[in-house]
Scaffold this motif. Structure first.
Motif, PDB file in Angstrom:
ATOM      1  N   GLY A 294      17.236 -13.466-156.431  1.00 18.58           N
ATOM      2  CA  GLY A 294      16.930 -12.995-155.089  1.00 18.58           C
ATOM      3  C   GLY A 294      17.776 -13.667-154.018  1.00 18.58           C
ATOM      4  N   SER A 295      17.570 -13.234-152.772  1.00 16.53           N
ATOM      5  CA  SER A 295      18.355 -13.743-151.647  1.00 16.53           C
ATOM      6  C   SER A 295      17.482 -13.937-150.424  1.00 16.53           C
ATOM      7  CB  SER A 295      19.497 -12.775-151.292  1.00 16.53           C
ATOM      8  OG  SER A 295      20.319 -12.516-152.404  1.00 16.53           O
ATOM      9  N   THR A 296      17.901 -14.867-149.559  1.00 19.19           N
ATOM     10  CA  THR A 296      17.276 -15.051-148.255  1.00 19.19           C
ATOM     11  C   THR A 296      18.363 -15.029-147.198  1.00 19.19           C
ATOM     12  OG1 THR A 296      15.449 -16.393-149.130  1.00 19.19           O
ATOM     13  CG2 THR A 296      15.918 -16.573-146.778  1.00 19.19           C
ATOM     14  N   PHE A 297      18.318 -14.026-146.347  1.00 15.32           N
ATOM     15  CA  PHE A 297      19.244 -13.948-145.217  1.00 15.32           C
ATOM     16  C   PHE A 297      18.498 -14.430-143.986  1.00 15.32           C
ATOM     17  CE2 PHE A 297      21.422 -11.261-148.154  1.00 15.32           C
ATOM     18  CZ  PHE A 297      22.767 -11.305-147.804  1.00 15.32           C
ATOM     19  N   SER A 298      19.068 -15.426-143.296  1.00 21.24           N
ATOM     20  CA  SER A 298      18.442 -16.003-142.113  1.00 21.24           C
ATOM     21  C   SER A 298      19.273 -15.682-140.888  1.00 21.24           C
ATOM     22  CB  SER A 298      18.306 -17.528-142.267  1.00 21.24           C
ATOM     23  OG  SER A 298      17.477 -17.837-143.375  1.00 21.24           O
ATOM     24  N   ILE A 299      18.642 -15.013-139.934  1.00 27.05           N
ATOM     25  CA  ILE A 299      19.295 -14.624-138.681  1.00 27.05           C
ATOM     26  C   ILE A 299      18.791 -15.561-137.581  1.00 27.05           C
ATOM     27  CG2 ILE A 299      19.656 -12.762-137.040  1.00 27.05           C
ATOM     28  CD1 ILE A 299      18.785 -10.855-139.359  1.00 27.05           C
ATOM     29  N   PHE A 300      19.714 -16.267-136.935  1.00 30.80           N
ATOM     30  CA  PHE A 300      19.350 -17.221-135.890  1.00 30.80           C
ATOM     31  C   PHE A 300      19.682 -16.631-134.519  1.00 30.80           C
ATOM     32  CE2 PHE A 300      19.745 -19.693-139.705  1.00 30.80           C
ATOM     33  CZ  PHE A 300      18.820 -20.725-139.573  1.00 30.80           C
ATOM     34  N   LEU A 301      18.643 -16.494-133.674  1.00 31.77           N
ATOM     35  CA  LEU A 301      18.806 -15.982-132.323  1.00 31.77           C
ATOM     36  C   LEU A 301      18.472 -17.073-131.315  1.00 31.77           C
ATOM     37  CD1 LEU A 301      16.959 -12.547-132.740  1.00 31.77           C
ATOM     38  CD2 LEU A 301      19.429 -12.935-132.831  1.00 31.77           C
ATOM     39  N   LEU A 302      19.237 -17.123-130.227  1.00 32.86           N
ATOM     40  CA  LEU A 302      18.978 -18.105-129.180  1.00 32.86           C
ATOM     41  C   LEU A 302      17.630 -17.852-128.526  1.00 32.86           C
ATOM     42  CD1 LEU A 302      22.420 -18.407-127.354  1.00 32.86           C
ATOM     43  CD2 LEU A 302      21.248 -20.242-128.578  1.00 32.86           C
ATOM     44  N   LEU A 303      16.897 -18.928-128.273  1.00 30.23           N
ATOM     45  CA  LEU A 303      15.624 -18.793-127.557  1.00 30.23           C
ATOM     46  C   LEU A 303      15.874 -18.645-126.066  1.00 30.23           C
ATOM     47  CD1 LEU A 303      13.396 -21.447-129.374  1.00 30.23           C
ATOM     48  CD2 LEU A 303      13.292 -18.973-129.585  1.00 30.23           C
TER      49      LEU A 303
END
Length: 303
Positions: A294-303
């Motif tokens: 499996g895979s985990t894609f992490s999207i980081f957005l500015l707060l």
């Protein structure tokens, strides 16, 4: 007496030299400040797009001024040429998008009409419809890619609740996940971040689409949000085929297709577009995966 005269003469000469030195220093400092002011004015006017040609005296100091003038004029000509080329590309892409939309829509429409009237050819017509949909998807993906790469798309980020993205993802993929017998779990959140709603939905959709596509029947896809001090992290976790370590640096490349999925639908621009969009929002994407796990894609957005 003669010694006193000589001493006084020396003092007067030294004083005169000192005065001359300070006068020259003041002159060149004034000349330097004037040069700096002129150069700064040229740079500022160029940045504002209001640079105008100036006639300079051919002195040693003005040589640098003239060199900068010629550089700025050449730079502006280059920028103007680039803008014209970009406008031409914009018109071409827009024209391709509009011109291709009509025939594809007609193919899909007439396929539906013929299917309703001729049962014997339903299988062949379904193939035609499927291929027309693939062609439409391909053209739209290429148009989006070209628009992003030529800065024709403006990202307007603002503070919004990430739950708006999750709701859109749920509406878009619940049916397709159920059809494939993949359990889609979306955990609601109250976290807000800086993003462009339309384009961030596009980015997350591309990742979720891959997660469902490459997760076998009976698998799971989970979406959750984790807040940090400066970022909000959107995790898309699947129990799919996974990605080998050597391929993880390639999957965000344009048109990259792994040998493991070459027989699956797709053209290899989804992840490329996703990363491009998130980068334009001052965020980033990370992936954690292992082949078969499996895979985990992490999207980081500015707060």
């Amino acid at each position: 007496m003669d010694n006193n005269v000589i001493r006084i003469a020396l003092i007067l000469i030294l004083s005169a030299i000192t005065v001359l030195f300070f006068m020259m220093r003041l002159y060149y400092r004034k000349r330097e400040n004037k040069l700096i002011d002129v150069l700064q004015e040229m740079v500022d006017s160029s940045m504002n797009g209001k640079f105008s040609d100036i006639t300079f005296d051919e002195t040693k100091c003005s040589y640098l001024e003239n060199s900068l003038k010629h550089y700025v004029l050449a730079k502006e000509a280059s920028v103007l040429k680039l803008e014209k080329q970009k406008e031409a590309v914009h018109m071409l892409i827009t024209d391709i998008s509009h011109q291709s939309a009509v025939p594809i829509s007609n193919i899909l429409l007439y396929t539906e009409l013929i299917t309703e009237q001729v049962d014997s050819c339903s299988n062949e017509l379904s193939i035609v419809k499927e291929q027309a949909q693939k062609l439409d998807f391909l053209i739209q993906s290429l148009v989006k890619t070209a628009r992003l790469e030529t800065d024709m798309i403006t990202i307007n980020s603002k503070k919004e609740n990430i739950n708006l993205i999750l709701q859109a993802i749920g509406q878009q993929f619940t049916s397709s996940a159920k059809k494939k017998a993949v359990k889609l779990t979306i955990e609601p959140t109250s976290v807000s971040a800086e993003f462009d709603l339309k384009w961030t939905i596009e980015a997350v959709s591309n990742i979720v689409d891959n997660a469902i596509k490459y997760t076998p029947k009976g698998g799971n896809v989970t979406i959750r949000v984790i807040p940090y001090q400066m970022f909000a992290r959107i995790d898309v976790i699947d129990t799919g085929i996974g990605i080998s370590e050597e391929e993880q640096g390639k999957i965000f490349s344009r048109f990259y297709r792994s040998l493991d999925v070459e027989n699956s639908d797709g053209i290899g621009v989804g992840l490329y577009l996703a990363r491009k969009i998130i980068q334009m929002e001052q965020g980033y994407i990370k992936v954690k995966s292992a082949k078969g796990s499996g895979s985990t894609f992490s999207i980081f957005l500015l707060l």
